[in-house]
Design a protein around this motif. Structure first.
Motif, PDB file in Angstrom:
ATOM      1  N   ALA A  29      -2.975  -2.960 -18.023  1.00 54.21           N
ATOM      2  CA  ALA A  29      -3.273  -1.718 -17.307  1.00 54.21           C
ATOM      3  C   ALA A  29      -2.096  -0.743 -17.339  1.00 54.21           C
ATOM      4  CB  ALA A  29      -3.637  -2.033 -15.854  1.00 54.21           C
ATOM      5  N   GLY A  30      -0.974  -1.155 -17.943  1.00 57.43           N
ATOM      6  CA  GLY A  30       0.210  -0.290 -18.002  1.00 57.43           C
ATOM      7  C   GLY A  30       0.968  -0.244 -16.700  1.00 57.43           C
ATOM      8  N   SER A  31       0.807  -1.257 -15.841  1.00 58.15           N
ATOM      9  CA  SER A  31       1.492  -1.288 -14.546  1.00 58.15           C
ATOM     10  C   SER A  31       2.664  -2.253 -14.593  1.00 58.15           C
ATOM     11  CB  SER A  31       0.516  -1.724 -13.433  1.00 58.15           C
ATOM     12  OG  SER A  31      -0.589  -0.843 -13.361  1.00 58.15           O
ATOM     13  N   ASN A  32       3.528  -2.165 -13.572  1.00 59.69           N
ATOM     14  CA  ASN A  32       4.657  -3.080 -13.468  1.00 59.69           C
ATOM     15  C   ASN A  32       4.169  -4.480 -13.104  1.00 59.69           C
ATOM     16  OD1 ASN A  32       6.571  -1.077 -13.989  1.00 59.69           O
ATOM     17  ND2 ASN A  32       6.674  -0.487 -11.837  1.00 59.69           N
ATOM     18  N   THR A  33       4.883  -5.486 -13.595  1.00 60.19           N
ATOM     19  CA  THR A  33       4.527  -6.866 -13.288  1.00 60.19           C
ATOM     20  C   THR A  33       5.129  -7.287 -11.952  1.00 60.19           C
ATOM     21  OG1 THR A  33       6.434  -7.630 -14.560  1.00 60.19           O
ATOM     22  CG2 THR A  33       4.311  -7.532 -15.694  1.00 60.19           C
ATOM     23  N   MET A  34       4.642  -8.433 -11.431  1.00 60.23           N
ATOM     24  CA  MET A  34       5.148  -8.987 -10.176  1.00 60.23           C
ATOM     25  C   MET A  34       6.039 -10.183 -10.477  1.00 60.23           C
ATOM     26  SD  MET A  34       1.706  -9.124  -7.818  1.00 60.23           S
ATOM     27  CE  MET A  34       0.832 -10.205  -8.967  1.00 60.23           C
ATOM     28  N   SER A  35       7.019 -10.425  -9.619  1.00 56.00           N
ATOM     29  CA  SER A  35       7.764 -11.671  -9.713  1.00 56.00           C
ATOM     30  C   SER A  35       6.982 -12.751  -8.976  1.00 56.00           C
ATOM     31  CB  SER A  35       9.163 -11.528  -9.101  1.00 56.00           C
ATOM     32  OG  SER A  35       9.086 -11.487  -7.689  1.00 56.00           O
ATOM     33  N   VAL A  36       7.206 -14.003  -9.347  1.00 62.28           N
ATOM     34  CA  VAL A  36       6.487 -15.100  -8.708  1.00 62.28           C
ATOM     35  C   VAL A  36       6.789 -15.136  -7.211  1.00 62.28           C
ATOM     36  CG1 VAL A  36       6.190 -17.611  -8.646  1.00 62.28           C
ATOM     37  CG2 VAL A  36       6.449 -16.439 -10.833  1.00 62.28           C
ATOM     38  N   ASP A  37       8.071 -14.919  -6.862  1.00 68.48           N
ATOM     39  CA  ASP A  37       8.476 -15.008  -5.464  1.00 68.48           C
ATOM     40  C   ASP A  37       7.834 -13.915  -4.608  1.00 68.48           C
ATOM     41  OD1 ASP A  37      10.012 -17.186  -5.963  1.00 68.48           O
ATOM     42  OD2 ASP A  37      11.904 -16.094  -6.112  1.00 68.48           O
ATOM     43  N   ALA A  38       7.682 -12.732  -5.184  1.00 65.31           N
ATOM     44  CA  ALA A  38       7.239 -11.581  -4.383  1.00 65.31           C
ATOM     45  C   ALA A  38       5.744 -11.311  -4.499  1.00 65.31           C
ATOM     46  CB  ALA A  38       8.018 -10.324  -4.799  1.00 65.31           C
ATOM     47  N   MET A  39       5.000 -12.212  -5.136  1.00 65.57           N
ATOM     48  CA  MET A  39       3.588 -11.966  -5.419  1.00 65.57           C
ATOM     49  C   MET A  39       2.806 -11.547  -4.182  1.00 65.57           C
ATOM     50  SD  MET A  39       0.479 -13.813  -4.983  1.00 65.57           S
ATOM     51  CE  MET A  39       0.895 -15.547  -5.073  1.00 65.57           C
ATOM     52  N   LYS A  40       2.865 -12.337  -3.117  1.00 63.41           N
ATOM     53  CA  LYS A  40       2.039 -12.058  -1.932  1.00 63.41           C
ATOM     54  C   LYS A  40       2.438 -10.755  -1.257  1.00 63.41           C
ATOM     55  CE  LYS A  40       4.750 -14.872   1.359  1.00 63.41           C
ATOM     56  NZ  LYS A  40       5.973 -14.779   0.580  1.00 63.41           N
ATOM     57  N   ASP A  41       3.727 -10.394  -1.312  1.00 60.62           N
ATOM     58  CA  ASP A  41       4.191  -9.157  -0.684  1.00 60.62           C
ATOM     59  C   ASP A  41       3.801  -7.931  -1.506  1.00 60.62           C
ATOM     60  OD1 ASP A  41       5.433 -10.459   1.501  1.00 60.62           O
ATOM     61  OD2 ASP A  41       7.135 -10.967   0.233  1.00 60.62           O
ATOM     62  N   GLU A  42       3.808  -8.068  -2.831  1.00 63.05           N
ATOM     63  CA  GLU A  42       3.480  -6.927  -3.694  1.00 63.05           C
ATOM     64  C   GLU A  42       1.986  -6.649  -3.728  1.00 63.05           C
ATOM     65  OE1 GLU A  42       5.497  -6.593  -7.442  1.00 63.05           O
ATOM     66  OE2 GLU A  42       7.094  -7.934  -6.800  1.00 63.05           O
ATOM     67  N   LEU A  43       1.187  -7.664  -3.457  1.00 62.59           N
ATOM     68  CA  LEU A  43      -0.266  -7.473  -3.466  1.00 62.59           C
ATOM     69  C   LEU A  43      -0.779  -6.818  -2.189  1.00 62.59           C
ATOM     70  CD1 LEU A  43      -1.508 -10.844  -5.019  1.00 62.59           C
ATOM     71  CD2 LEU A  43      -1.957  -8.569  -5.951  1.00 62.59           C
ATOM     72  N   LYS A  44      -0.078  -7.040  -1.073  1.00 60.90           N
ATOM     73  CA  LYS A  44      -0.690  -6.739   0.222  1.00 60.90           C
ATOM     74  C   LYS A  44      -0.792  -5.255   0.573  1.00 60.90           C
ATOM     75  CE  LYS A  44       3.465  -7.335   3.105  1.00 60.90           C
ATOM     76  NZ  LYS A  44       4.077  -8.190   4.144  1.00 60.90           N
ATOM     77  N   ASN A  45      -0.189  -4.340  -0.217  1.00 61.75           N
ATOM     78  CA  ASN A  45      -0.387  -2.928   0.093  1.00 61.75           C
ATOM     79  C   ASN A  45      -1.632  -2.366  -0.581  1.00 61.75           C
ATOM     80  OD1 ASN A  45       0.309  -2.519  -2.561  1.00 61.75           O
ATOM     81  ND2 ASN A  45       2.058  -1.193  -2.141  1.00 61.75           N
ATOM     82  N   GLY A  46      -2.288  -3.202  -1.409  1.00 61.87           N
ATOM     83  CA  GLY A  46      -3.556  -2.797  -2.013  1.00 61.87           C
ATOM     84  C   GLY A  46      -3.441  -2.114  -3.354  1.00 61.87           C
ATOM     85  N   VAL A  47      -2.279  -1.525  -3.675  1.00 60.79           N
ATOM     86  CA  VAL A  47      -2.136  -0.748  -4.915  1.00 60.79           C
ATOM     87  C   VAL A  47      -2.176  -1.660  -6.139  1.00 60.79           C
ATOM     88  CG1 VAL A  47      -0.639   0.812  -6.211  1.00 60.79           C
ATOM     89  CG2 VAL A  47      -0.861   1.063  -3.733  1.00 60.79           C
ATOM     90  N   VAL A  48      -1.416  -2.754  -6.095  1.00 56.45           N
ATOM     91  CA  VAL A  48      -1.409  -3.701  -7.214  1.00 56.45           C
ATOM     92  C   VAL A  48      -2.781  -4.364  -7.345  1.00 56.45           C
ATOM     93  CG1 VAL A  48      -0.368  -5.813  -8.120  1.00 56.45           C
ATOM     94  CG2 VAL A  48       1.069  -4.103  -7.012  1.00 56.45           C
ATOM     95  N   LEU A  49      -3.376  -4.692  -6.221  1.00 53.68           N
ATOM     96  CA  LEU A  49      -4.709  -5.296  -6.236  1.00 53.68           C
ATOM     97  C   LEU A  49      -5.711  -4.376  -6.922  1.00 53.68           C
ATOM     98  CD1 LEU A  49      -6.750  -7.459  -5.311  1.00 53.68           C
ATOM     99  CD2 LEU A  49      -6.906  -6.242  -3.123  1.00 53.68           C
ATOM    100  N   VAL A  50      -5.640  -3.096  -6.619  1.00 56.05           N
ATOM    101  CA  VAL A  50      -6.549  -2.119  -7.232  1.00 56.05           C
ATOM    102  C   VAL A  50      -6.326  -2.058  -8.739  1.00 56.05           C
ATOM    103  CG1 VAL A  50      -7.018   0.353  -7.430  1.00 56.05           C
ATOM    104  CG2 VAL A  50      -6.909  -0.713  -5.176  1.00 56.05           C
ATOM    105  N   ALA A  51      -5.057  -2.071  -9.167  1.00 55.16           N
ATOM    106  CA  ALA A  51      -4.758  -2.022 -10.598  1.00 55.16           C
ATOM    107  C   ALA A  51      -5.371  -3.221 -11.326  1.00 55.16           C
ATOM    108  CB  ALA A  51      -3.251  -1.987 -10.815  1.00 55.16           C
ATOM    109  N   ILE A  52      -5.288  -4.396 -10.707  1.00 52.57           N
ATOM    110  CA  ILE A  52      -5.870  -5.602 -11.310  1.00 52.57           C
ATOM    111  C   ILE A  52      -7.390  -5.487 -11.388  1.00 52.57           C
ATOM    112  CG2 ILE A  52      -6.236  -8.085 -10.987  1.00 52.57           C
ATOM    113  CD1 ILE A  52      -3.437  -8.174  -9.679  1.00 52.57           C
TER     114      ILE A  52
END
Length: 460
Positions: A29-52
């Motif tokens: 999707a041309g978006s930034n990737t997540m680190s394994v450690d920060a996965m749950k924190d990066e998903l919870k604002n909804g923006v990354v979830l929407v991109a997926i």
């Protein structure tokens, strides 16, 4: 090796596999990737979830704030996503609710990602997906003498993966020789060989690692996620082989297809390198912090620790070189196409190469800043330790001096016959005692001041 050590501990299993699966979608999707450690924190604002979700469905989700600043906006994003998943995509969310997702409960996010994998990669529910995937696997492995009836223990020795690879890309491995090698100590090597082959020839990112198959209870969801990725890649590979056979009559088409294949392999290697490197940075920093906690370090020791940390990170970021090689090779193939405009393809390759270099540079810069902070802390702590040691020594010395002063004053008082003289002896002893007591306090104040100065310089 850095980036492998870390995954075999608390970053193994679903956390790592599902993060890598998400990162595949984010890269596409041309978006930034997540680190394994920060996965749950990066998903919870909804923006990354929407991109997926948008990458998975090819649809745009309306009503999403793409740059949320406040909790209420984030909550609205998640509620919109939840409603859209249920009404537009028919995803059964079960007990997965917005409240737990907003709190960053990891198991909630892992459960949600598994539902995505079931729907978009496995095309079924949990039970049905197992049956369907086994029906695809079994004819391919049984033909090579490997029985598969589950997605746990049957995959532990590596034979099932290698048999599956041989069915997808025949002739690369000697499957009979691999099966004959049943030494339990060789299982890790066989598994890693299979994962490397899938990445190199089919462009399948390494969603698993050997350690995932060495545990007592193998997670079938992780294995299924990886096998599903192999299945999808195999389908594309078969289609590409047919097209390339036809393209042998057309040299330009052959170069274009070779370029596409190399580009996809480069994307796979870049994804693995990005995920591993982000998490390896934390491990390298932690290792340096442990070394800086050793007593008696000097300037040369600090330089040595920085050099070792830099080399450790370089060992991981060297994986980006493999991705760059693929993109460069893809550029060469695209450049040989004469009957079509390859400008966009060439530009894509240049963009990926630039991203690889920028990612490495940013990791190196982050490490430098972290090490600078750690060294400033270590030096400040060293001064505090020196001050504390001096304080202890001085207090011991002062204790002896105070005892002598008091004993001397007591003797003088006993020998004195004059009341005024006795008062003067007491005052003199008190003044001497205050001088000795103030010395430890002064030393401690100096040590604390030096420590604070180090902290202040670090912040600047």
């Amino acid at each position: 090796m850095w980036g492998l050590q870390k995954k075999t501990s608390y970053r193994s299993g679903q956390r790592k596999t599902f993060t890598m699966w998400c990162n595949q979608k984010l890269v596409n999707a041309g978006s930034n990737t997540m680190s394994v450690d920060a996965m749950k924190d990066e998903l919870k604002n909804g923006v990354v979830l929407v991109a997926i979700l948008e990458q998975l469905t090819g649809k745009r989700i309306p009503g999403i704030n793409r740059n949320p600043k406040h909790t209420m906006t984030i909550m609205a994003n998640l509620q919109t996503c939840w409603r859209w998943m249920q009404e537009e995509e028919g995803i059964d969310l079960g007990g997965i609710n917005v409240s737990n997702a907003l709190q960053g409960v990891e198991k909630v996010w892992l459960a949600l990602i598994w539902r995505f994998i079931l729907k978009y990669d496995l095309d079924g529910d949990d039970g049905g997906a197992v049956t369907a995937l086994l029906e695809w696997v079994q004819p391919r492995t049984e033909e090579r003498g490997v029985e598969v009836s589950n997605f746990t223990t049957n995959w532990r020795d590596g034979d099932a993966f290698l048999a599956l690879f041989d069915s997808c890309v025949p002739g690369v491995v000697d499957i009979e020789a691999e099966k004959a090698n049943d030494d339990p100590n060789q299982r890790t090597d066989k598994l890693q060989k299979a994962f490397d082959l899938f990445e190199e020839h089919l462009g399948v990112s390494q969603l698993l690692e050997p350690a995932d198959l060495m545990v007592h209870r193998i997670d079938h969801k992780c294995v299924m996620t990886y096998v599903a990725a192999i299945k999808n890649a195999s389908s594309l590979h078969e289609q590409r082989m047919i097209e390339m056979e036809e393209a042998k009559k057309n040299e330009n088409l052959m170069h274009k297809m070779n370029g596409d294949k190399l580009y996809q392999e480069g994307m796979s290697k870049m994804l693995t390198a990005r995920t591993d490197s982000e998490d390896a940075l934390e491990d390298v920093t932690k290792n340096a912090q442990d070394k800086l906690g050793e007593p008696g370090l000097g300037h040369d020791d600090f330089l040595r620790i920085v050099e070792e940390a830099t080399q450790d990170l370089a060992e991981v970021t060297s994986r980006f070189d493999l991705a760059v090689e693929k993109f460069e090779a893809a550029k060469t193939e695209y450049g040989l196409v004469e009957d079509d405009d390859m400008t966009e393809k060439l530009s894509d390759c240049d963009d990926r190469i630039r991203e690889c270099h920028e990612f490495v540079e940013n990791l190196q810069l982050d490490l430098k800043h972290k090490l600078d902070d750690l060294i400033a802390d270590a030096k400040g702590q060293h001064k505090m330790d020196q001050g504390h040691e001096a304080l202890q020594d001085t207090m011991a010395e002062c204790g002896a001096e105070l005892s002598n002063i008091l004993e001397d004053a007591r003797t003088k008082i006993q020998n004195s016959k004059n009341e005024q003289e006795r008062v003067e002896i007491v005052n003199a002893a008190r003044d001497l005692s205050l001088i000795h007591i103030s010395e430890p306090t002064r030393l401690l104040s100096i040590s604390y001041a030096v420590f604070c100065l180090k902290k202040k310089k670090k912040k600047k």
